[in-house]
Structure formats: structure tokens, C-alpha cells
Design an enzyme around this catalytic site. Structure first.
Site, short mmCIF file in Angstrom:
data_model
loop_
_atom_site.label_atom_id
_atom_site.label_comp_id
_atom_site.label_asym_id
_atom_site.label_seq_id
_atom_site.Cartn_x
_atom_site.Cartn_y
_atom_site.Cartn_z
N LEU A 517 -1.73 -3.03 6.62
CA LEU A 517 -1.20 -4.34 6.24
C LEU A 517 -0.71 -4.32 4.81
O LEU A 517 0.20 -5.06 4.45
CB LEU A 517 -2.30 -5.39 6.36
CG LEU A 517 -2.81 -5.73 7.75
CD1 LEU A 517 -4.03 -6.61 7.66
CD2 LEU A 517 -1.72 -6.42 8.54
N GLN A 519 -1.84 -2.98 0.47
CA GLN A 519 -2.70 -2.26 -0.44
C GLN A 519 -3.51 -3.29 -1.23
O GLN A 519 -2.95 -4.13 -1.91
CB GLN A 519 -1.82 -1.44 -1.38
CG GLN A 519 -2.57 -0.52 -2.30
CD GLN A 519 -3.05 0.74 -1.59
OE1 GLN A 519 -2.52 1.12 -0.54
NE2 GLN A 519 -4.05 1.39 -2.13
N GLY A 520 -4.82 -3.23 -1.12
CA GLY A 520 -5.66 -4.17 -1.85
C GLY A 520 -6.05 -3.60 -3.19
O GLY A 520 -5.52 -2.57 -3.61
N PRO A 524 -6.27 0.87 0.80
CA PRO A 524 -5.40 0.28 1.81
C PRO A 524 -6.14 -0.74 2.69
O PRO A 524 -7.36 -0.65 2.84
CB PRO A 524 -4.95 1.47 2.65
CG PRO A 524 -6.01 2.50 2.44
CD PRO A 524 -6.56 2.28 1.06
N LYS A 539 -10.64 -3.28 4.76
CA LYS A 539 -10.22 -2.74 3.47
C LYS A 539 -10.99 -1.45 3.28
O LYS A 539 -12.21 -1.43 3.29
CB LYS A 539 -10.59 -3.76 2.40
CG LYS A 539 -9.80 -3.63 1.14
CD LYS A 539 -10.39 -4.56 0.10
CE LYS A 539 -9.42 -5.59 -0.39
NZ LYS A 539 -10.03 -6.42 -1.44
N ASP A 636 -8.34 -12.45 -11.16
CA ASP A 636 -7.12 -11.85 -10.66
C ASP A 636 -6.44 -12.74 -9.63
O ASP A 636 -6.08 -12.31 -8.55
CB ASP A 636 -7.42 -10.46 -10.07
CG ASP A 636 -6.14 -9.63 -9.93
OD1 ASP A 636 -5.13 -10.00 -10.56
OD2 ASP A 636 -6.15 -8.64 -9.19
#
Ligand SMILES: *[C@@H]1O[C@H](CO)[C@@H](O)[C@H](O)[C@H]1NC(C)=O
Ligand SMILES: *[C@@H]1O[C@H](CO)[C@@H](O)[C@H](O)[C@H]1NC(C)=O
Ligand SMILES: *[C@@H]1O[C@H](CO)[C@@H](O)[C@H](O)[C@H]1NC(C)=O
Ligand SMILES: *[C@@H]1O[C@H](CO)[C@@H](O)[C@H](O)[C@H]1NC(C)=O
Ligand SMILES: *[C@@H]1O[C@H](CO)[C@@H](O)[C@H](O)[C@H]1NC(C)=O
Ligand SMILES: *[C@@H]1O[C@H](CO)[C@@H](O)[C@H](O)[C@H]1NC(C)=O
Ligand SMILES: *[C@@H]1O[C@H](CO)[C@@H](O)[C@H](O)[C@H]1NC(C)=O
Ligand SMILES: *[C@@H]1O[C@H](CO)[C@@H](O)[C@H](O)[C@H]1NC(C)=O
Ligand SMILES: *[C@@H]1O[C@H](CO)[C@@H](O)[C@H](O)[C@H]1NC(C)=O
Ligand SMILES: *[C@@H]1O[C@H](CO)[C@@H](O)[C@H](O)[C@H]1NC(C)=O
Ligand SMILES: *[C@@H]1O[C@H](CO)[C@@H](O)[C@H](O)[C@H]1NC(C)=O
Length: 829
Positions: A517, A519-520, A524, A539, A636
């Protein structure tokens, strides 16, 4: 003869108009209309109904407002509370002078809105909030509102209002009994002599019956379960000298707060499937919640038997009565204070001192000192005045002093405040003695025992570890991470459901690229479908990434403790060998950035949806910031970290950078500046200083992005290379904010609301931390509870730092370029 004529007139009027109200399809009455049993009027969206009613087990007739759409008639307001009619011959109308009136069959006024200088031809309307308003025909101004004359119930848009200067209070009064709405024994109001505090008063004795404890800016001290139900949301606004308290909840459920005839304040929700009200919170949980059960200088602890005891250094005033459980006389000092005796006696006693009582509901009748700005100042101020028997210093309030008896102290298991109790030195010495003795005991007996147990445990674990190394075991389906997996001072994980690696591999076709889906923060993210059809997002921690591992653990710690509809939900994790993964609920609509930034999907989010998203993010942030049990700074916040569910409700995600703040911590510093340029507040990016207000800054940027559909960073206006913030500010100065709005969402009917949001966004990105509103205020601003917004000052433009800042930025980039994709724009070469 005198009264017969109006009667006849009235009767003819009744026959003339009675057909008009058979259908009850209107929400207004004018001076030519009236309401007679059983006709009613219903608010525009069918939420509330006004008409005649009889309470259960009573034949008396009242005019009132109740919920229209629920099966149990629940009254939210009553007009002629004290003057019911005996039969159904009364009418509710507007008199010739413009007042709302209840008339009996002889046309006598038995209740009136009683405005001193009314205007003729007013109209009354029932609003969807449940408010009955009387409108001036010319200006449309509300000249009278039922919300200003409340009954026993607080609806979401109602408030407890008190003016500190005039001491004028809006009071809520309980019913006498469930069948009698006339003035009962209890009333609720916001008490603001020094520090705001909600109090239920007993109308008979004029004494408090229940109190919330002072407001510390976030919650009431002395109301610990307010935190656990805090998704309900409370807010206290202070404008000038006017304090107003209200409840709000991001929910489609009906809810309110009601004061029962017994004086019990309860919050209730309507449960549709049950067809009944469900109490979600009650002011009385234990015996200790009754005001002053233990008398003066007593302390109530619901966990102890008996619940009452004297404060340390005090003894019962009447010993026999106290033993019998009659605590009303309270306690008295064992040893007189030195400051009291020295004047007369010149005794050589040592100076008095203070004893710290932890986690208590502080006493009533607090005084507030604006001259002491620290705990030690406050202590000194208390020390200097002999009538000061205790002090407390709390962030959000400051210095609190008690100059009289200490009444209604309650001991909690957690939360509450620290109270410092003034005691004679002799008593303090005694207490220390006792402590020292018990310490001696510990050293003599307990320590050796612990040591032995510790050695046994060490041997056991060493043995287990060896066994574990020999045989890699996959037994057990739940995971409890051990202490050595944790970083820093972060304690205790909740148990998380553990997922099998194989199952996850099957669910993702062995982590196929097609299932990726995105990139966290630390690896990935894949979409998976479990065998039972459940869709999940996985994740996966990139291998050999230390930084990523820290963030992984941090995310587990933070998010496993949180649950809110605007936060993404963690379902479980998987830790097998090298593999570390987190499993989340799957969000079909991916993230916000996919929608707002210039793609074809932009049109799918109209203004109402975007407003809903802005509100949802704000509520998620409110949850993070204002849970004082676990205050969290996200650090963030950005469009790609806002996920959207199938109904386009926003969910904040990615807690890899989040920081948990202790109860009193307000801001912190870090050497590791993490986050995303463009969203970082100046004080954070430059000095590593972060607080709630740095999240507020990011929220402001996000808000402006959502409205403009443009990214803050990499934003290129064709004329000048301005950042979005600079561009927005320029347009504000030029009074041309419309140019900022994404044309796909602009509609004239939303004009004011959008401009309001932009202004809120500009307030959030102000340079000075103190100028930025906090998240509670932001929500009130967004929802127009605060009508007049302050004018924003120039924001800080951090998108492109000057030479001066480049060092820190550089350091940051170096640190993250290898293993984190979070810093998205590399700057300051
Ligand atoms: C009404 O009266 C009945 C019978 O006396 C009683 O059971 C019920 O609780 C009463 N209801 C209320 C609301 O007082
Ligand atoms: C209603 O009836 C009671 C007793 O039957 C009486 O005391 C009261 O005055 C009456 N109220 C009105 C408004 O007529
Ligand atoms: C209503 O009650 C009043 C007294 O309370 C009485 O005089 C009147 O006749 C009653 N009207 C009807 C229609 O029952
Ligand atoms: C109406 O107001 C006047 C003075 O403001 C007061 O004396 C009177 O009791 C009020 N009447 C009602 C029914 O509230
Ligand atoms: C109120 O309305 C009536 C009829 O519409 C009108 O004749 C009268 O002048 C109005 N009164 C005022 C004060 O506006
Ligand atoms: C209200 O106070 C009165 C007098 O003290 C008492 O008789 C009555 O029971 C009280 N009502 C409630 C509901 O507590
Ligand atoms: C409503 O009541 C039902 C049945 O008692 C219960 O299962 C459900 O959890 C309740 N819903 C809420 C939102 O509390
Ligand atoms: C408690 O003690 C006070 C004073 O000694 C006395 O007046 C009061 O009646 C007592 N209360 C009870 C419930 O015994
Ligand atoms: C004065 O001191 C004596 C002993 O030092 C003590 O017994 C007495 O109670 C004191 N008097 C006062 C008023 O404190
Ligand atoms: C403290 O409060 C007093 C009045 O209550 C006011 O005159 C004074 O200016 C305040 N001092 C500060 C430092 O705010
Ligand atoms: C101590 O506090 C009381 C109550 O606030 C005040 O009246 C008194 O003047 C103070 N005494 C001194 C010495 O400041």
C-alpha cells in the site's frame, strides 16, 4: 361580565385555529397561533417537540420540550414548572406585548417569559438544538431563549455560565420528584469565586452537595473518572469575566447531562437498540463523593474501612461520635502550630512544616494567589500567613491556598493533586519517625527476602533463556513483551493479540509487491485479507533497522493504549524471529494526501466532507493531548498520516514518533528532531522543543492544505516561490482569502465557514507558542462556539530555513536518510 368576554373570544379563536395545529408540521408560533393539548410543534429536523404534557403518575398539565424521536418522553425543558394546570384547557401562545405566555381557560397568565420591554409581533421558534427562542420581528435577534432559563437538563449546546465579577450564574434545578417538575432540592451551577468548579448545591441548607474540584485547564481535579469517559468531551471557555462550561461529543447518539431529584448528576446516552437511556457517567461513584462526609480536616478514602479518617496530625474532635461513625464534627489539630503559639507564648518550638498528601481531591473554598508563580513561592506565601493551613501548586492553575478549615478532602487511587498540609514540627517529626521505623523494618526483614527471591528468579530465567535458545518455540498465541524489549522509561505493554507469521504471509501473497500500500514510518505497509475475509493493513519493520525498531516499539506502546474513532486502531502484532509487524484495521480510502493534492479524486471531497475531516482530526488530537493520564504529542501530523475509512472519516495514524508526556509535563526538548519539514513548528525544528502547540502548528498547516488543496512544501505559486503559509498570509493581508480556497470545494453558502477555518489555520501557525490556541479552543472555534476569532499574527515560515538553521537540519537529514523516509524535504545544503 368582565371575564366572560375574553373567554368567548378565546373559545371562538380555539375553534378557528384548532384545525391549523392538527398536523403539527410547523416549528414556529406567532401571536395569532397557540398550542393547545394535544397539538405540538416540532423543530425543523424533527429532533425536538414542544407541547403540553403530564409527567408520569400525574394529571397536572405543563408546557415543555422533549425529544421527538425517542420512545421515552424525556423532558428537556418545562415552562410553567411551578404552576401546572389541572386539565387540558390551557393554551401556550404569544401575548399582545410579545411575551411567551401560558394561559388558563380564563385567559389568566399563569406563566410568562417576562421580558420587561418586549416588542409586538414576535415569533417563537423551536430550534433543532432544543432551544425555544423568541425572535424580534425586525432584527431577528433572540430576545428570550429557553437555554437561558434551563430546567434540570444540559443539552450538548447548553452551558453552565457564570460571570465572575457579578456572580451571576445560570442555574439548573432538579425536579421535586419524577412526577413534579417544580423546584427540587438541588441545583447545579459553575462556582467561580476563585477557580472555576462545578457544584451541586442543596437548596434547603444552602450547602454544597457535590463538587467537581477546581478546573485545571483540562479537567476538574477531583473528578478522576472524567478522564476515562473523556471521549465525551468537556470544555470550559473563559471570555472576559464570563466562564462557560459545556459538554460535547463527536457522536450521532443523543446525549445529555441531567440532575436527578436526588441531586445526582448523570451523563446519559440514548441506546437505540435498548430503547432506553444509558448512564455513562455519574457524579456519585462512592460514599466519598458526598460533600464533606468526613467533616473538617477529615479525609475520605473509598478504599478504606471506615472511609473516613483524620488528616495526618489531626484527631477526632468528638472521639465517641467519631467511633460511632458520626463524622460530621470533623477533626482538630493534635499539636498547635508554632506560628499560633509563639506570639503569645514565645515558645522555642521549631518552625512549622508541610506534609505532602498525594493524589487527593483538594478541599473546598480555595483561594488563589496570582503572585506566586512556583511551588516554592506558593509554599512561602502559605508559610507567611498563619491562617493558611494548606497549599497546592498545579500546572494550569497555579498557587492554591486554604485559609480556613479543610473540608471535603478525598484520597484517590490515581490522579488528583498533591496537597501540602501545614503541621507543627513535632507532628512532622513523629511521622518521620514512623517512616524511619518502617524503613528499618524493610532493611532488616524485607530486603534479604527480596534478595533471595531475586536470586532464585535470576537462576530460573537464566535456565529458561538457555532452554529458549536451544529450542525455538512458537507456542502460545498471545504475546507479552518483556522488559528488556523496551526502551527508555516506557513501562508495561498491554497484551496484544499475536498474529501468526504464516497467516500474514498467506494474507498478503507472501508480501507481494502488488499488495504493497505504501511506505510507513519504519517500513512497507501491505494490504492483507485473512482467511475469514477480514481486511487488514500490515506494517512490516524493515530488517536491520535500529531506528525502525525503536519506532516500532514506540508505536506499540503508544497506540495499544489508545482507542478513539479518529485514531487508527491497532489489531495486533507479529514478532517471530527477525520479523516484526503491526496489524491495523484496513482503511479502504487510503490517506488524505491522495485526495486533496491535485488529483482527480479532489472532487470526491466536497467542503462538508473536508470540514468533517478537519473536525475529526481535531477531535483525535484532543484525545491525544487532553488525556492527562497519558498525554501524547504526535509530532508527525501530516496529510499522509491521516487515513480515511469507508465513510471518509479521518483517522490519525503513525505513532512511531509520538511522545508520551507525564501528567505535569508541558513541553520537552529533544536532540533528535524528527518529523516532516513543512509541518514542523519553528521552535521544534530549530530548538527541538516540542509541546501540544507543535502539534497545533502541524494541524494548522494541514488545515490550510485541506482547504487550499496545495502542499505547504514544494508549493509553487506561479508568481513567487512562496510557501503555502506565506501565500496564505499574503492573501490575508490583501483580504483576498478566496484565492486560497480550492475551487472544487467553494460554494457561496459555505463562504463564511471556510474563511473561518482559514483564520483558525492561521492562528495555529503563529510564530509564538503562546499565541497559538490549544486544541480545545480550536474545536470551539471551528464549531463557532467562539464567535469572534482573534486576528492572526504573521506565521513563521519554516519551510526554507535560513543559513543559521542549516546545521540542525543537516544533522537531522543525515540521521534519517538511511532508515527513515520521514524527512521528506532535504534542505539547508
Ligand atoms: C408511578 O406509579 C407506579 C405505581 O405506584 C410506580 O410503580 C411507578 O414507579 C411510578 N412512576 C414514577 C415515575 O413515579
Ligand atoms: C387544581 O386543583 C387543585 C386541587 O384540586 C387546586 O388546589 C388548584 O388550585 C387547581 N389549580 C388550578 C390552576 O386550577
Ligand atoms: C378545568 O379545571 C378548572 C379548575 O381547575 C375547572 O374550573 C374547569 O371547569 C375545568 N375544565 C374542564 C374542561 O374540565
Ligand atoms: C417577572 O419579572 C418581575 C421583575 O423583573 C418579577 O418581579 C416577577 O416575579 C417576574 N414574574 C415571573 C412570572 O417570573
Ligand atoms: C403587528 O402585525 C400587525 C398585523 O400584521 C400589524 O398591523 C401591526 O402594525 C404590527 N405591529 C407592529 C408593532 O409591528
Ligand atoms: C427534599 O427535601 C425535603 C426536606 O428536607 C425532603 O423531605 C425530601 O425528601 C427531599 N427530596 C428529595 C428527593 O430528596
Ligand atoms: C445498547 O444496548 C445493547 C443491549 O443492552 C448493548 O448490547 C449495546 O452495547 C448498547 N449500545 C451501546 C452503544 O452502549
Ligand atoms: C453527631 O454528633 C453531633 C455533635 O455531637 C450531634 O449533634 C449529631 O446529632 C450527631 N449525629 C448523629 C447522626 O448521631
Ligand atoms: C505556651 O507554652 C506552654 C509550654 O511551653 C504550653 O503548655 C501552652 O499551651 C502554651 N500556650 C499557648 C497559648 O499555646
Ligand atoms: C493579581 O490580582 C490583583 C487583583 O486581584 C491585581 O490587581 C494584580 O494586578 C494581579 N497581579 C498579577 C501579577 O497579575
Ligand atoms: C492571612 O490571610 C487572611 C485571609 O486571607 C487575611 O485576612 C490576613 O490578612 C492574612 N494575614 C497576613 C499576615 O497576611
Amino acid at each position: 361580565m368582565n371575564s366572560a368576554f375574553p373567554l368567548l373570544l378565546l373559545l371562538s379563536l380555539v375553534t378557528f385555529f384548532s384545525s391549523k395545529f392538527c398536523f403539527g408540521s410547523t416549528d414556529t408560533i406567532t401571536s395569532t397561533d397557540f398550542i393547545k393539548h394535544p397539538s405540538t410543534i416540532i423543530s425543523n429536523a424533527d429532533s425536538f417537540e414542544l407541547g403540553w404534557f403530564s409527567p408520569p403518575n400525574s394529571t397536572a398539565q405543563y408546557v415543555g420540550i422533549w425529544y421527538h424521536q425517542i420512545s421515552i418522553q424525556t423532558l428537556v425543558w418545562v415552562a410553567n414548572k411551578d404552576t401546572p394546570l389541572n386539565n387540558t384547557s390551557g393554551i401556550f401562545t404569544i401575548s399582545n406585548d410579545g411575551n411567551l405566555v401560558v394561559l388558563d381557560e380564563y385567559n389568566t397568565i399563569i406563566w410568562s417569559s417576562n421580558i420587561t420591554s418586549p416588542t409586538a409581533n414576535t415569533t417563537a421558534r423551536i430550534l433543532d438544538s432544543g432551544n425555544l427562542v423568541l425572535e424580534d420581528p425586525v432584527s431577528g435577534v433572540f430576545i428570550w431563549e429557553s437555554f437561558q432559563h434551563p430546567s434540570n437538563l444540559l443539552l450538548p449546546s447548553m452551558k453552565l455560565i457564570t460571570n465572575k465579577r457579578t456572580q451571576q450564574k445560570l442555574q439548573y434545578t432538579s425536579w421535586k420528584t419524577p412526577s413534579d417538575p417544580s423546584k427540587g432540592n438541588f441545583s447545579l451551577a459553575l462556582d467561580v469565586i476563585n477557580i472555576p468548579e462545578a457544584v451541586v448545591w442543596n437548596n434547603n441548607g444552602g450547602s454544597p452537595y457535590w463538587r467537581s474540584g477546581p478546573w485545571n485547564g483540562q479537567s476538574f481535579i477531583g473528578f478522576p473518572n472524567m478522564i476515562s469517559v473523556y471521549h465525551i468531551g468537556f470544555s470550559l471557555m473563559i471570555e472576559d469575566q464570563t466562564y462557560s462550561f459545556s459538554i460535547f461529543y463527536n457522536s450521532n447518539l443523543l446525549y445529555n447531562m441531567v440532575l436527578s431529584p436526588e441531586g445526582i448528576l448523570e451523563q446519559q446516552f440514548w441506546n437505540e437498540s435498548k430503547g432506553n437511556w444509558e448512564v455513562s457517567w455519574s457524579a456519585f461513584r462512592t460514599e466519598c463523593d458526598y460533600y464533606g462526609v468526613c467533616g473538617a480536616f477529615g479525609v475520605c478514602n473509598a478504599e478504606a474501612i471506615p472511609v473516613c479518617s483524620c488528616l495526618t496530625g489531626f484527631k477526632p474532635k468528638v472521639e465517641d461520635e467519631w467511633k460511632r461513625g458520626n463524622w460530621s464534627n470533623g477533626c482538630v489539630r493534635i499539636t498547635p502550630l508554632q506560628c499560633e503559639s509563639s506570639a503569645r507564648n514565645n515558645s522555642r518550638a521549631e518552625e512549622d512544616g508541610f506534609l505532602k498528601l498525594e493524589m487527593v481531591k483538594v478541599p473546598f473554598l480555595v483561594e488563589w494567589s496570582n503572585s506566586s508563580t512556583s511551588g516554592s513561592d506558593c509554599k512561602q506565601e502559605c508559610f507567611e500567613n498563619c491562617s493558611c493551613s494548606a497549599y497546592a501548586y498545579e500546572n494550569g492553575i497555579g498557587c492554591m491556598l486554604w485559609k480556613k478549615e479543610l473540608i471535603d478532602v478525598q484520597k484517590f487511587e490515581s490522579l488528583g493533586a498533591n496537597l501540602y498540609l501545614r503541621l507543627a514540627n513535632a507532628d512532622l517529626l513523629k511521622i518521620n519517625d514512623v517512616k524511619r521505623k518502617s524503613k528499618g523494618m524493610i532493611i532488616a526483614i524485607v530486603l534479604p527476602t527480596i534478595l533471595v527471591i531475586f536470586i532464585i528468579l535470576a537462576i530460573y530465567f537464566w535456565w529458561r533463556w538457555k532452554a529458549y535458545k536451544n529450542e525455538y518455540s512458537r507456542k502460545g498465541n498471545r504475546l507479552k513483551l518483556r522488559t528488556d524489549d523496551m526502551i527508555g522509561d516506557k513501562s508495561e505493554f498491554k497484551e496484544l493479540p499475536l498474529y501468526d507469521f504464516e497467516k500474514l504471509a498467506i494474507a498478503t501473497d507472501s508480501f507481494a509487491l502488488s499488495k504493497k500500500l505504501g511506505q510507513g514510518g519504519f517500513g512497507p505497509v501491505y494490504k492483507g485479507t485473512l482467511l475469514d475475509g477480514q481486511e487488514i493493513a500490515i506494517k512490516r519493520l524493515s530488517r536491520a533497522s535500529n531506528q525502525g525498531y525503536e519506532e516500532f516499539i514506540n508505536e506499540v506502546i503508544v497506540i495499544s493504549k489508545l482507542q478513539h474513532r479518529n485514531l487508527v486502531q491497532l489489531l495486533g502484532c507479529c514478532i517471530e524471529g527477525e520479523e516484526k509487524m503491526l496489524i491495523y484495521e484496513y482503511m479502504p480510502n487510503s490517506s488524505l494526501d491522495a485526495f486533496i493534492f491535485g488529483s482527480a479524486k479532489q472532487k470526491l471531497l466536497d467542503w462538508r466532507k473536508r470540514f468533517n475531516i478537519i473536525n475529526g482530526i481535531a477531535r483525535g488530537l484532543l484525545y491525544l493531548h487532553r488525556d492527562s493520564r497519558l498525554r501524547i504529542i504526535h509530532r508527525d501530523l501530516k496529510a499522509s498520516n491521516i487515513l480515511l475509512d469507508k465513510d471518509m472519516n479521518p483517522k490519525i495514524s503513525d505513532f512511531g514518533m509520538a511522545r508520551i508526556f507525564g501528567g505535569n509535563e508541558v513541553e520537552a526538548n529533544t536532540i533528535r528532531v524528527v518529523g516532516t519539514y513543512g509541518y514542523m513548528s519553528p521552535e521544534y525544528a530549530m530548538q527541538g522543543q516540542f509541546s501540544e502547540k507543535s502539534d497545533v502548528f502541524s494541524f494548522g498547516v494541514l488545515l490550510l492544505e485541506i482547504i487550499s488543496g496545495k502542499k505547504n512544501t514544494g508549493f509553487n505559486n506561479h508568481e513567487h516561490a512562496l510557501s503555502l503559509l506565506e501565500f496564505a498570509w499574503k492573501l490575508w493581508i490583501e483580504d483576498n482569502l478566496i484565492a486560497l480556497i480550492d475551487p472544487t470545494i467553494y460554494e457561496l453558502s459555505y463562504h463564511l465557514e471556510i474563511l473561518r477555518c482559514i483564520q483558525v489555520g492561521l492562528l495555529c501557525v503563529e510564530e509564538s507558542i503562546n499565541d497559538r490556541p490549544n486544541i480545545v479552543t480550536i474545536l470551539s472555534m471551528l464549531n463557532s462556539e467562539i464567535v469572534d476569532l482573534p486576528l492572526p499574527k504573521q506565521p513563521s515560515f519554516i519551510a526554507r530555513p535560513t543559513q543559521r538553521d542549516s546545521r540542525i537540519s543537516q544533522q537531522c537529514v543525515n540521521k534519517y536518510s538511511t532508515n527513515s523516509l520521514t524527512v521528506t524535504s532535504v534542505i539547508g545544503r
